[in-house]
Design an enzyme around this catalytic site. Structure first.
Site, PDB file in Angstrom:
ATOM      1  N   SER A 169       5.763  -8.759  -9.488  1.00 40.91           N
ATOM      2  CA  SER A 169       4.236  -8.959  -9.522  1.00 40.91           C
ATOM      3  C   SER A 169       3.370  -7.600  -9.733  1.00 40.91           C
ATOM      4  CB  SER A 169       3.577  -9.420  -8.547  1.00 40.91           C
ATOM      5  OG  SER A 169       3.891  -8.686  -7.154  1.00 40.91           O
ATOM      6  N   SER A 192      -0.460   6.504  -4.548  1.00 37.66           N
ATOM      7  CA  SER A 192      -1.791   6.262  -4.401  1.00 37.66           C
ATOM      8  C   SER A 192      -2.653   7.237  -4.121  1.00 37.66           C
ATOM      9  CB  SER A 192      -1.977   5.179  -3.170  1.00 37.66           C
ATOM     10  OG  SER A 192      -3.019   4.656  -2.851  1.00 37.66           O
ATOM     11  N   TYR A 231      -0.767   2.774   5.856  1.00 37.20           N
ATOM     12  CA  TYR A 231      -0.649   2.806   4.380  1.00 37.20           C
ATOM     13  C   TYR A 231      -0.590   4.340   4.043  1.00 37.20           C
ATOM     14  CZ  TYR A 231      -1.091   1.908  -0.511  1.00 37.20           C
ATOM     15  OH  TYR A 231      -1.072   1.961  -1.953  1.00 37.20           O
ATOM     16  N   LYS A 254       2.120   6.719   2.058  1.00 36.88           N
ATOM     17  CA  LYS A 254       1.910   7.458   0.631  1.00 36.88           C
ATOM     18  C   LYS A 254       2.018   9.068   0.964  1.00 36.88           C
ATOM     19  CE  LYS A 254       2.013   3.763  -1.668  1.00 36.88           C
ATOM     20  NZ  LYS A 254       2.924   3.599  -2.675  1.00 36.88           N
ATOM     21  N   THR A 311      -4.468  -5.991  -8.827  1.00 31.97           N
ATOM     22  CA  THR A 311      -3.037  -6.730  -8.724  1.00 31.97           C
ATOM     23  C   THR A 311      -3.452  -7.476  -7.167  1.00 31.97           C
ATOM     24  OG1 THR A 311      -2.339  -4.992  -7.057  1.00 31.97           O
ATOM     25  CG2 THR A 311      -1.905  -4.869  -9.464  1.00 31.97           C
TER      26      THR A 311
END
Length: 269
Positions: free
Chosen positions: A16, A142, A155, A159, A190
């Site tokens: 996806s 990111s 997160y 990253k 997304t």
């Protein structure tokens, strides 16, 4: 010949979002694409899209948090397409919770295992094949890998780890002909934020931000990634806000912290 024509490319997180769109775009350029993600049915759908676009595709259901599964993924790609020219480390999950509200610390282990260690495992097994073909490593990171963001502690940590790993590996690979590209998108349209893990360690089910705001469409994002891959660039920071943020982090880090805090407060909780 087009840069991606007949190249063997592995894309993780291909079921996806950015991974799917990138895989289809690579197939349209003549690449042989190995698709990796946990959802086998979704991979078959993406495989059909890749083949309709004119490329060859192989679907390999893979949990990148499992090093043995990553080894099998690379072996399947080599067996099917003769080697590996490009590895795109795209698989990832995110979170949305203040650290003090987190109820399950396993959330942090899961984020690190998928976002960071998954890239390490895949890279470890693919690297000999990439070096043999003077290939390209791509890390989809990111802007959160560049600076701290509230409610994204785990997160951001994963990253930042990814950024440090690939920056270090790039130096180790100097002179081998194997290049490393780190891509730092901002908000892209997304489903990743709808699947963000909350304080209880479970998916939220809906995005915690206004998706009608400043969000890049996935095709624009993929176009920038493809251009960077074909030029074998070192790094791509996709948004003006991100590039300004990198400057502010050097010259006015306190201001950057304040702006990040305001941005989060301005979104729905």
């Amino acid at each position: 010949m087009r840069p991606m024509q007949a190249k063997s490319v592995i894309v993780t997180g291909a079921s996806s979002g950015i991974g799917e769109a990138l895989a289809v775009a690579l197939a349209a350029r003549g690449a042989n694409v190995t698709l990796a993600a946990r959802d086998g049915a979704a991979l078959e759908r993406v495989k059909a899209r890749c083949e309709a676009a004119g490329g060859k595709a192989l679907a390999v259901p893979t949990d990148v948090g499992d090093p043995e599964a990553c080894r099998v993924l690379v072996e399947r790609a080599v067996a099917e397409f003769g080697g590996v020219d490009v590895l795109v480390n795209n698989a990832g999950i995110t979170m949305h919770a203040r650290f003090e509200d987190v109820k399950d610390l396993g959330l942090f282990e899961r984020l690190m295992r998928i976002n960071y260690l998954g890239a390490v495992y895949c890279t470890f097994h693919a690297l000999p094949h990439l070096k043999a073909r003077k290939g390209l490593l791509v890390a989809i990171s990111s802007l959160t890998g560049k600076t701290g963001v509230p409610t994204r502690t785990g997160y951001a940590a994963s990253k930042h780890a990814m950024q440090g790993f690939f920056d270090s590996l790039r130096i180790e690979l100097m002179g081998t002909g194997t290049d490393v590209l780190v891509v730092s998108p901002g908000f892209v349209a997304t489903g990743i934020r709808a699947n963000a893990l909350g304080a209880e360690g479970r998916p939220l089910g809906q995005s915690p931000r206004d998706e009608e705001g400043a969000t890049m469409d996935v095709d624009t994002c993929v176009g920038l990634i493809l251009r960077a891959m074909e030029r074998r660039q070192r790094e791509v920071v996709m948004t003006l806000t991100g590039r300004v943020g990198m400057v502010l982090k050097l010259v006015a880090p306190g201001l950057l912290d304040t702006l990040a805090a305001r941005a989060i407060r301005g979104r729905k909780a």
